[in-house]
Write an enzyme that holds these catalytic residues in place. Structure first.
Site, PDB file in Angstrom:
ATOM      1  N   ASP A 161       5.665   6.768  -9.392  1.00  0.00           N
ATOM      2  CA  ASP A 161       5.957   8.189  -9.657  1.00  0.00           C
ATOM      3  C   ASP A 161       6.804   8.328 -10.921  1.00  0.00           C
ATOM      4  O   ASP A 161       6.613   9.248 -11.717  1.00  0.00           O
ATOM      5  CB  ASP A 161       6.659   8.780  -8.433  1.00  0.00           C
ATOM      6  N   HIS A 189       8.458   8.943  -1.396  1.00  0.00           N
ATOM      7  CA  HIS A 189       7.183   8.793  -2.113  1.00  0.00           C
ATOM      8  C   HIS A 189       6.150   9.615  -1.336  1.00  0.00           C
ATOM      9  O   HIS A 189       5.401   9.100  -0.509  1.00  0.00           O
ATOM     10  CB  HIS A 189       6.800   7.308  -2.171  1.00  0.00           C
TER      11      HIS A 189
HETATM   12  N1  LIG Z   1       4.217   3.085  -2.860  1.00  0.00           N
HETATM   13  C1  LIG Z   1       3.217   3.402  -3.677  1.00  0.00           C
HETATM   14  O1  LIG Z   1       3.455   3.960  -4.781  1.00  0.00           O
HETATM   15  C2  LIG Z   1       1.786   3.114  -3.321  1.00  0.00           C
HETATM   16  C3  LIG Z   1       1.474   2.645  -2.079  1.00  0.00           C
HETATM   17  N2  LIG Z   1       0.158   2.382  -1.735  1.00  0.00           N
HETATM   18  C4  LIG Z   1      -0.078   1.868  -0.387  1.00  0.00           C
HETATM   19  O2  LIG Z   1      -0.276   0.450  -0.434  1.00  0.00           O
HETATM   20  C5  LIG Z   1      -0.973   0.032   0.757  1.00  0.00           C
HETATM   21  C6  LIG Z   1      -2.097  -0.935   0.415  1.00  0.00           C
HETATM   22  O3  LIG Z   1      -3.080  -0.287  -0.377  1.00  0.00           O
HETATM   23  P1  LIG Z   1      -4.450  -1.018  -0.761  1.00  0.00           P
HETATM   24  O4  LIG Z   1      -4.227  -2.373  -1.280  1.00  0.00           O
HETATM   25  O5  LIG Z   1      -5.198  -0.045  -1.569  1.00  0.00           O
HETATM   26  O6  LIG Z   1      -5.120  -1.111   0.686  1.00  0.00           O
HETATM   27  P2  LIG Z   1      -6.334  -2.039   1.181  1.00  0.00           P
HETATM   28  O7  LIG Z   1      -6.864  -1.447   2.439  1.00  0.00           O
HETATM   29  O8  LIG Z   1      -7.288  -2.306   0.057  1.00  0.00           O
HETATM   30  O9  LIG Z   1      -5.602  -3.406   1.507  1.00  0.00           O
HETATM   31  C7  LIG Z   1      -4.672  -3.511   2.517  1.00  0.00           C
HETATM   32  C8  LIG Z   1      -4.678  -4.952   2.985  1.00  0.00           C
HETATM   33  O10 LIG Z   1      -3.616  -5.094   3.915  1.00  0.00           O
HETATM   34  C9  LIG Z   1      -4.071  -5.916   4.942  1.00  0.00           C
HETATM   35  N3  LIG Z   1      -3.253  -5.754   6.136  1.00  0.00           N
HETATM   36  C10 LIG Z   1      -3.299  -4.793   7.087  1.00  0.00           C
HETATM   37  N4  LIG Z   1      -2.403  -5.031   8.047  1.00  0.00           N
HETATM   38  C11 LIG Z   1      -1.752  -6.154   7.681  1.00  0.00           C
HETATM   39  C12 LIG Z   1      -0.712  -6.913   8.271  1.00  0.00           C
HETATM   40  N5  LIG Z   1      -0.173  -6.572   9.445  1.00  0.00           N
HETATM   41  N6  LIG Z   1      -0.292  -8.012   7.621  1.00  0.00           N
HETATM   42  C13 LIG Z   1      -0.836  -8.382   6.451  1.00  0.00           C
HETATM   43  N7  LIG Z   1      -1.833  -7.714   5.855  1.00  0.00           N
HETATM   44  C14 LIG Z   1      -2.275  -6.614   6.465  1.00  0.00           C
HETATM   45  C15 LIG Z   1      -5.540  -5.508   5.127  1.00  0.00           C
HETATM   46  O11 LIG Z   1      -6.280  -6.490   5.844  1.00  0.00           O
HETATM   47  C16 LIG Z   1      -5.969  -5.360   3.678  1.00  0.00           C
HETATM   48  O12 LIG Z   1      -6.442  -6.592   3.152  1.00  0.00           O
HETATM   49  C17 LIG Z   1      -1.450   1.328   1.413  1.00  0.00           C
HETATM   50  O13 LIG Z   1      -0.548   1.663   2.474  1.00  0.00           O
HETATM   51  C18 LIG Z   1      -1.340   2.350   0.301  1.00  0.00           C
HETATM   52  O14 LIG Z   1      -1.203   3.662   0.803  1.00  0.00           O
HETATM   53  C19 LIG Z   1      -0.852   2.577  -2.616  1.00  0.00           C
HETATM   54  C20 LIG Z   1      -0.580   3.039  -3.889  1.00  0.00           C
HETATM   55  C21 LIG Z   1       0.759   3.359  -4.327  1.00  0.00           C
HETATM   56  O1  LIG Z   2      -1.518   8.481  -2.692  1.00  0.00           O
HETATM   57  C1  LIG Z   2      -1.734   7.449  -2.032  1.00  0.00           C
HETATM   58  O2  LIG Z   2      -2.072   7.419  -0.844  1.00  0.00           O
HETATM   59  C2  LIG Z   2      -1.510   6.142  -2.744  1.00  0.00           C
HETATM   60  C3  LIG Z   2      -0.187   6.276  -3.363  1.00  0.00           C
HETATM   61  O3  LIG Z   2       0.817   6.172  -2.711  1.00  0.00           O
HETATM   62  C4  LIG Z   2      -0.141   6.782  -4.738  1.00  0.00           C
HETATM   63  O4  LIG Z   2      -1.130   6.713  -5.484  1.00  0.00           O
HETATM   64  O5  LIG Z   2       0.936   7.280  -5.115  1.00  0.00           O
END
Ligand SMILES: NC(=O)C1=CN([C@@H]2O[C@H](COP(=O)(O)OP(=O)(O)OC[C@H]3O[C@@H](n4cnc5c(N)ncnc54)[C@H](O)[C@@H]3O)[C@@H](O)[C@H]2O)C=CC1
Ligand SMILES: O=C([O-])CC(=O)C(=O)O
Length: 328
Positions: A161, A189
């Site tokens: 952000d 966030h």
């Molecule tokens: N804080 C931020 O600014 C942002 C946060 N996110 C968040 O990051 C997270 C991951 O996003 P992506 O990689 O796109 O998701 P994704 O679905 O592509 O990958 C998530 C991975 O986590 C694994 N997983 C699920 N439960 C687990 C556990 N207990 N232990 C270990 N691995 C586990 C899944 O098997 C999968 O491989 C989401 O919650 C998303 O909302 C995404 C973008 C920005």
């Molecule tokens: O919006 C979402 O779910 C993924 C995220 O946290 C971001 O892009 O800031």
């Protein structure tokens, strides 16, 4: 010069889309620097182990000189063993029509279990960033379940952000992104986050004076930054990945190497400063130096800022209430 001992970096959610960008940059040296060997300790669920092995094959095919070993596991204690740094990415992402808080019940339990493993296995000075949403409250759950691990070292990511706001402000003011300092993104966030330009400067001038458009600030910048994640999901059909990985790298890199005196935003445990209730994991401006961060303190807020702060505090308090049973 002797080769430094490799740093152990634990990364959860290794088969996911963020990690498909993140792991390659860590292995290239973007977190610890070009002279520091690393060991990746990759965690994902049992059903994702084959996919993680595929990612590891690709890591091998990059022949990264700094990557000395890669451990793949579905056991959090193995993943966090002796870790110097940990990226908590693994959790479910949202899809169209969901808010990040809708993930609370789906993801909270993950952070309770992993907090216990962190407590048991990681180095006491390990640096932890939680990326998985809802990141602030997940980080609070993680810290609460790791009572022997320093709470100061558990942080949540709001850097994406911060970076989003930097680009919007630089474009509008006609200045370089790198010239902006004293920008803050406060709170959760989530759509209640508060991208705050009050102190932001470029070349010694306030951005609010350069841009001179309070309506744009309140009605375009703040909501656009807060809704950017949704805009990306709508456009891409999946949540942000490469930019999220980049922000996680920036967060950890600056924490380790310093932010050159500049403000960066990090989700950290509130000590009660600025009227933020103690114990919330809250986005605040910090300055990183010598491997630690210092909160920017002593700011005074106007009425608009107070209103924005109250909104995001209220949301984080509601989230805390919703997961009270998991806070130990
Ligand atoms: N804080 C931020 O600014 C942002 C946060 N996110 C968040 O990051 C997270 C991951 O996003 P992506 O990689 O796109 O998701 P994704 O679905 O592509 O990958 C998530 C991975 O986590 C694994 N997983 C699920 N439960 C687990 C556990 N207990 N232990 C270990 N691995 C586990 C899944 O098997 C999968 O491989 C989401 O919650 C998303 O909302 C995404 C973008 C920005
Ligand atoms: O919006 C979402 O779910 C993924 C995220 O946290 C971001 O892009 O800031």
């Amino acid at each position: 010069m002797p080769t430094p001992t490799p740093k152990r970096i634990a990364v959860t959610g290794a088969a996911g889309q963020i990690c498909y960008a993140l792991l390659f940059r860590i292995a290239k040296g973007d977190v610890y620097g070009p002279d520091q060997p690393v060991i990746l300790q990759l965690l994902d669920l049992p059903q994702a182990q084959a996919a993680v092995r595929g990612v590891v094959m690709e890591l091998e095919d990059c022949a990264f000189p700094l990557l000395v070993d890669t451990i793949v596991t579905d056991d959090p204690t193995v993943a966090f063993r002796d870790a110097d740094a940990a990226f908590f990415v693994g959790s479910r992402p949202r899809s169209k029509g969901m808010e990040r808080r809708d993930l609370l019940s789906a993801n909270a339990e993950i952070f309770r279990v992993q907090g216990r493993a962190l407590n048991e296995a990681a180095k006491r000075d390990a640096k932890v960033v939680v990326v998985g949403n809802p990141a602030n409250t997940n980080a609070m759950i993680l810290a609460a379940n790791a009572p022997d691990f320093p709470t100061e070292n558990v942080t949540s990511m709001i850097r994406l952000d911060h970076n989003r706001a930097l680009t919007q402000l630089a474009a509008r003011a006609g200045v370089a992104v790198g010239d902006i300092d004293r920008l803050a993104v406060w709170g959760n966030h989530s759509p209640t986050m508060f991208a705050d330009w009050t102190e932001a400067v470029s070349g010694g001038r306030l951005l609010s004076e350069i841009i001179d458009d309070e309506t744009w600030y309140r009605e375009t910048l703040i909501p656009d930054v807060a809704r950017r994640g949704t805009a990306i999901i709508e456009a891409r059909g999946a949540s942000s990945a490469a930019s999220a990985a980049n922000a996680a790298i920036d967060h950890m890199h600056d924490w380790i190497h310093g932010s050159d005196g500049k403000w960066v935003s990090m989700g950290v445990h509130s000590t009660g400063a600025h009227g933020i209730p103690e114990g919330l994991m809250f986005g605040v401006p910090v300055v990183c130096k010598d491997g630690s961060y210092e909160r920017v303190e002593g700011l005074s807020f106007n009425e608009f800022q107070n209103g924005m702060m109250a909104r995001t505090i209220a949301e984080l308090e509601e989230e805390r209430e919703a997961v009270a049973a998991l806070l130990g």
